[in-house]
Design an enzyme around this catalytic site. Structure first.
Site: not given
Ligand code: TNX
Length: 765
Positions: A169, A198, A271, A333-334, A400, A476-477
């Protein structure tokens, strides 16, 4: 006369020794994480540029070099290193061979007036002794450095003491990554989880796929402000970068010297937008795509076809060669399943392999990669979504989304690294100060990190052994600079290090704070940026025997005093000193801050309590809130305090997939006509507006009559406050129901997961 003086000196000595004992080392030596045992002794050892370092064998020379590097940095000189069998008078002696415990890293450090004696289980134990010694060094340039005499025995609690950094990010230079590793080493952390790929950028050079460098490493602009802000705004600055393989090797080598294992993360199947921007043929639709410029979760993910596996295996082959450690993190994830649902190829693969659905397809995907990694002698590790549809054999799970995934994996006899968001997400706010720099949301103050216990009480002793440790994550967005990385990292990393290194029995927050505030001198001297939120005033609200609230103020920083006002004026050094809880059944406006003499140390705490008929009354919840967001219990809803934004663990109750059902006992029949419920909506964080709300009343607490009900179609999610008005009624018990939104719909962040329902206050009038 002389004898008498000697006698008094003797008494004084005994007294001092006793005093030292009573006070315990915790309050005196600024050591973090707290060692297992510390025995302070009188006197000190003096180091000058002439002092020598003696190593018992050559394998310990690297540790001696590191000690020298520290002297060089702090005092501008380094010492001569020689080999020798035993500690010469006046030298620093490093040896290995201490009987080791289960987990590598045990050491003994003895500082006497004559020498410094270090014995580690192996080089790693010596290394940790050197870190401890480093924290005993005075913060100030000198040619005569004094170290207090002390004997320390120490060993780690967990074998995985991890810290993560997202470089996708936002990108950070090799120099800074090494400085970050120094921070990890200072607190005896031993795993660095490097989040290298990502949606917003691919940061590791893969020679076979040059477009990962020329295309995937760059984005044409970045979202400005918070992800939830509307309208969306972007800058148009081309942003990016990547690490060459040579640079990766230099980081890995640097980490190895610090006894840190680097775990690379290559995200799949989700991602993956940055990779797909360069190689759209690896998606289900064929693209085209651009590297992500905003945050969140993207629908386009790797398509489970042969070309994709060929690509990923080639990528992983180069990755495995670069990272000598045993683990490769594959994300997991996601991963939205929308594209796979629409993709004929995926659907026929599901049939062919006899899979139940897209979740099993993801599990099949990860298991296939797991088998490939085995051929490279690597262990697969992934986020807890890899549990869905079945775990790959031998996979390690990084939990998480709370503890549940990790606990489940432990019960299935898989290794687990605990990293629940509620304790380990260092991208959350650490202060409620309104001048706090932008963060993703959530609230994770130092104290909460310190309260983290990786081993859930729900696990049997047998299953608990699979919890190999814990780590914190730094996404770190919103972290655009190196200074901000340090600010978000420290001092929360200090608290985490104590969680994963020190014995549970030695944990004590207020002693930690006195060591930490003393340790800040060293951080200041080394020019390291850190958050000073620890000097903020903390408040705790309790019911006041059915008559409103009782608010206590405290500060973990014992050297200061709290001053406060109730009239809205900022407190200064002449404001009243806080001495006892503030009681009120009226509304209350508190402003308070910590003062050291004339100087205000932290920021000003400001809280407004709005009292109503429900405030401070008894309340019973039918469903328990999630263990991460339950602080304060049911009373949280009637404490007069409206939950602050950013939402946090203190003033909000979070229900994961379940409803709020609260019964308030007003103590006696009262006439009421309004109930208001304060709820949070933050869909980016999976927190949804309720589907239905209802108010019921009762005289006996068991037979309830509904007086108000409203469902989704009529609720306005733009309102944080759900106002419920009804015909005036006399009642003693009030039941308030808010129905959870249920499963998160497709296309939204966290689709398929149970929605969160967050409530913070119920008022009755
Ligand atoms: C969820 S934690 C993510 C990341 C985000 C983070 C922000 C995890 C496995 N995935 O992609 O950066 O939340 O807190």
């Amino acid at each position: 006369m002389i004898t008498r003086i000697r006698f008094y000196a003797f008494i004084m000595m005994l007294w001092t020794a006793n005093a030292l004992h009573a006070q315990t080392y915790h309050d005196r030596l600024p050591l973090i994480p707290a060692p297992d045992s510390v025995r302070e002794m009188a006197g000190q050892f003096v180091i000058t540029p002439q002092t020598m370092i003696v190593v018992s064998d050559d394998s310990l020379r690297p540790e001696a070099f590191l000690l020298n590097a520290l002297f060089q940095k702090m005092y501008g000189f380094s010492l001569t290193i020689v080999k020798g069998e035993k500690p010469n008078a006046g030298s620093l002696f490093l040896a290995s061979g201490l009987a080791s415990g289960k987990i590598p890293g045990a050491y003994q450090l003895k500082v006497t007036k004559n020498h410094v004696f270090i014995k580690g289980d192996a080089a790693v134990g010596v290394f940790y002794a050197v870190q401890t010694l480093g924290q005993l060094l005075p913060a100030g340039k000198s040619n005569s450095i004094t170290v207090p005499c002390v004997e320390i025995m120490d060993a780690p609690r967990f074998s995985w003491r991890g810290m993560h950094l997202d470089v996708s990010r936002h990108f950070f230079s090799v120099e800074f990554v090494k400085r970050y590793l120094d921070h990890l080493a200072r607190y005896k952390m031993n795993y660095f989880h490097w989040h290298l790929t990502d949606d917003q950028g691919w940061r590791i050079e893969i020679k076979r796929y040059p477009k990962l460098q020329s295309v995937s490493a760059w984005r044409n602009g970045t979202r400005i402000g918070h992800y939830s802000e509307q309208p969306e705004r972007y800058d148009s600055i081309r942003y990016g970068g990547f690490y060459t393989q040579e640079e990766i090797r230099s980081v890995v080598e640097y980490a190895a010297k610090l006894h840190i294992t680097v775990v690379p993360e290559i995200e799949m199947p989700g991602h993956a937008l940055a990779a797909l921007a360069a190689y759209p043929e690896l998606s289900c639709t064929g693209g085209p795509f651009e590297v992500g410029r905003t945050w969140g979760v993207f629908q386009d993910v790797f398509c489970p076809k042969e070309e994709t596996f060929e690509f990923l295996e080639n990528v992983l082959t180069e990755v495995c060669a670069l990272f000598p450690g045993p683990y490769v993190h594959v994300g997991g994830d996601e991963c939205p399943k929308d594209r796979w649902k629409e993709c004929a190829r995926c659907q026929s693969l599901i049939k062919k392999e006899g899979l139940k659905d897209e979740h099993e397809l993801q599990s099949w995907f990860v298991q296939r990669i797991g088998r490939f990694l085995q051929t490279k002698n690597k262990k697969l590790i992934g986020w807890d979504e890899i549990l869905e549809g079945g775990l790959a054999p031998d996979a390690t799970v990084m939990s998480w989304r709370g503890y549940s995934g990790g606990n489940e994996a432990a019960r299935q006899k898989h290794d687990v690294v605990m990293t629940p968001t509620g304790y380990c997400y260092f991208d959350y706010f650490q202060s409620r100060n309104s001048s706090e720099p932008l963060a993703i949301g959530g609230y994770l103050p130092l104290e909460r990190v310190y309260a983290f216990e990786p081993v859930s009480a729900e696990l049997s002793a047998e299953d608990a052994r699979y919890i190999i440790g814990a780590q914190a994550n730094l996404w770190t967005e919103y972290i655009t600079s190196e200074e901000k990385v340090e600010y978000m990292l420290l001092p929360r990393l200090c608290a985490l290090s104590e969680v994963v290194w020190s014995e549970t029995g030695s944990r004590n927050y207020s002693r930690f704070i006195s060591r930490l505030t003393a340790h800040f001198k060293l951080l200041d001297y080394l020019g390291i940026n850190y958050s000073k939120a620890v000097f903020d005033v903390q408040s705790e609200v309790m019911p006041n025997n059915g008559r409103g609230v009782s608010v206590s103020l405290s500060s973990p920083y014992k050297l200061g005093m709290i001053r406060y006002t109730l009239d809205g004026v900022d407190p200064d050094h002449s404001s009243p000193v806080y001495a006892a809880p503030i009681l009120s059944d009226q509304s209350l406006w508190i402003k308070a801050a910590v003062f050291d003499g004339f100087t205000r140390k932290g920021t000003i705490l400001e809280q407004v309590y709005r009292c109503n008929l429900a405030t401070g009354k008894e309340i019973v919840l039918a469903n328990k809130p999630d263990e991460e967001y339950c602080r304060g219990g049911g009373f949280t809803l009637v404490n007069g305090l409206t939950g602050s934004l950013p939402w946090n663990g203190a003033d909000w109750l979070g229900f994961r997939g379940t409803d709020l059902v609260a019964v308030i006992d007003l103590g006696q029949a009262m006439s009421i006509s309004r109930v208001a419920l304060d709820v949070l909506r933050d869909e980016g964080s999976w927190i949804h507006y309720p589907r239905r709300v209802e108010v019921l009343v009762s005289d006996n607490g068991s037979d309830f009559t509904s007086v108000y009900s409203l469902s989704k179609e009529y609720l306005d999610p733009a309102n944080r406050l759900v106002k419920m008005k009804f015909d005036r009624v006399k009642t003693r018990y009030v039941k308030v129901v808010a129905e959870n939104a249920g499963s998160i719909p497709d296309g939204m962040p966290g689709a398929g997961n149970p929605a969160w329902l967050f409530v913070d206050e119920i008022s009755v009038e």
